[in-house]
Design a protein around this motif. Sequence first.
Motif, short mmCIF file in Angstrom:
data_model
loop_
_atom_site.label_atom_id
_atom_site.label_comp_id
_atom_site.label_asym_id
_atom_site.label_seq_id
_atom_site.Cartn_x
_atom_site.Cartn_y
_atom_site.Cartn_z
N THR A 122 22.07 18.05 100.99
CA THR A 122 22.71 19.21 100.37
C THR A 122 21.73 20.37 100.31
O THR A 122 20.57 20.25 100.73
CB THR A 122 23.25 18.84 98.97
OG1 THR A 122 24.13 19.87 98.51
CG2 THR A 122 22.12 18.63 97.97
N LEU A 168 31.13 18.30 93.27
CA LEU A 168 30.66 17.97 94.62
C LEU A 168 29.53 16.94 94.62
O LEU A 168 29.61 15.90 95.28
CB LEU A 168 30.23 19.23 95.36
CG LEU A 168 29.72 19.02 96.79
CD1 LEU A 168 30.86 18.55 97.70
CD2 LEU A 168 29.11 20.32 97.33
N ARG A 178 23.39 28.58 96.16
CA ARG A 178 24.78 28.84 96.54
C ARG A 178 25.06 28.65 98.01
O ARG A 178 26.17 28.90 98.47
CB ARG A 178 25.18 30.26 96.12
CG ARG A 178 24.33 31.38 96.70
CD ARG A 178 24.64 32.70 96.00
NE ARG A 178 23.83 33.79 96.52
CZ ARG A 178 24.21 34.60 97.49
NH1 ARG A 178 25.39 34.43 98.06
NH2 ARG A 178 23.42 35.57 97.92
N ASN A 197 27.71 22.66 99.85
CA ASN A 197 27.96 23.39 98.61
C ASN A 197 28.24 24.87 98.81
O ASN A 197 28.66 25.56 97.88
CB ASN A 197 26.75 23.24 97.68
CG ASN A 197 25.45 23.61 98.37
OD1 ASN A 197 25.11 23.03 99.41
ND2 ASN A 197 24.71 24.56 97.82
N GLY A 198 28.00 25.38 100.02
CA GLY A 198 28.21 26.80 100.29
C GLY A 198 28.17 27.04 101.78
O GLY A 198 28.52 26.15 102.57
N SER A 233 32.60 21.72 99.34
CA SER A 233 33.09 22.45 98.18
C SER A 233 34.21 23.39 98.60
O SER A 233 34.25 23.88 99.73
CB SER A 233 31.94 23.27 97.58
OG SER A 233 32.41 24.32 96.77
N GLU A 234 35.14 23.64 97.68
CA GLU A 234 36.21 24.60 97.94
C GLU A 234 35.66 25.98 98.28
O GLU A 234 36.33 26.78 98.93
CB GLU A 234 37.12 24.71 96.72
CG GLU A 234 37.90 23.44 96.41
CD GLU A 234 38.56 23.47 95.05
OE1 GLU A 234 39.43 22.62 94.81
OE2 GLU A 234 38.19 24.34 94.23
N GLN A 235 34.43 26.26 97.87
CA GLN A 235 33.81 27.56 98.11
C GLN A 235 32.98 27.59 99.39
O GLN A 235 32.44 28.64 99.75
CB GLN A 235 32.92 27.94 96.92
CG GLN A 235 33.66 28.03 95.59
CD GLN A 235 32.74 28.23 94.41
OE1 GLN A 235 31.52 28.10 94.53
NE2 GLN A 235 33.32 28.57 93.27
N ALA A 236 32.87 26.48 100.07
CA ALA A 236 32.01 26.38 101.25
C ALA A 236 32.75 26.77 102.51
O ALA A 236 33.98 26.80 102.56
CB ALA A 236 31.46 24.96 101.38
N PRO A 288 33.96 22.52 93.38
CA PRO A 288 32.51 22.82 93.39
C PRO A 288 31.72 22.07 92.32
O PRO A 288 30.64 21.54 92.59
CB PRO A 288 32.48 24.33 93.14
CG PRO A 288 33.80 24.83 93.60
CD PRO A 288 34.78 23.74 93.32
N GLU A 289 32.28 22.00 91.11
CA GLU A 289 31.54 21.38 90.01
C GLU A 289 31.45 19.86 90.14
O GLU A 289 30.62 19.22 89.50
CB GLU A 289 32.18 21.74 88.67
CG GLU A 289 33.59 21.21 88.45
CD GLU A 289 34.68 22.07 89.05
OE1 GLU A 289 35.87 21.79 88.78
OE2 GLU A 289 34.36 23.03 89.80
#
Length: 256
Positions: A56, A190, A60, A107-108, A127-130, A187-188
């Motif tokens: 990982t 992962l 961010r 994670n990003g 992650s949903e944000q990645a 995200p929280e």
Amino acid sequence: MPLPPGLTITADGPVRTVLIDRPDELNAVNADLHRALAEVWRYLAADTGARVVVLTGAGRAFSAGGDLDWITSFLDDPVARDESIREGAQIIEEMLRFPLPVIAAVNGAAMGLGASIAVLSDVVLMSEQAYLADPHVAVGLVAGDGGAAFWPLLTPILRTREFLYTGDRIDAATAVQVGLASRVVAPEALLDEARTLAHRLAAQPVEALRGTKRVVNMYLSQALGGPMQAGFAAEVVSMQTAEHRDRLLALRKRAR
């Protein structure tokens, strides 16, 4: 193994977490980190207490790919350029040979080499944000360090072409849909999800798990032989073009 400041390894029982740790640079890969990513797999394979690896990034980003200052140095340093190509091939080969399961907790942003090492992992949790992206072509380079050779084995070639030709971002849901990731995680959650899965795999019979990975990766290694060599050779040629120089210098100027 002496590690550079940009890479750390921590142990939790049989699970080893490899952290790409240059958060202020979005975990961009410089010369020291590139060398460590080529060598760390043999070190981990020799760790008799290790059963699973979680990979990982700090902060961010997972990894924004190659560090622009380092890559720009190749324009006038062919020795460093050729060494980076050799190490790039080593990263892919070592990850394919590595006997333990690798879980990427993306994670990003995972771009260029960052996308390659994520997708080369056995399980890719995003992650949903990645997002993934391979922007080589946009800076005048052949996508030789994994994208052009490896992605067509995992996702439909028509989708691969568009992704590589444009360098567009691939969000987490799309990555799962086309086969570049395993599943999307909040995200929280992962890292907890990655570690829970890692301990579950670590409890599996060792030889059965390693043997299964070895057989699965035979398909990938055999299919990658020709395309990977051709990809790196083509990337070296594209590194010497005026268009690559102009685009890279412009990108570096904008990033400062």
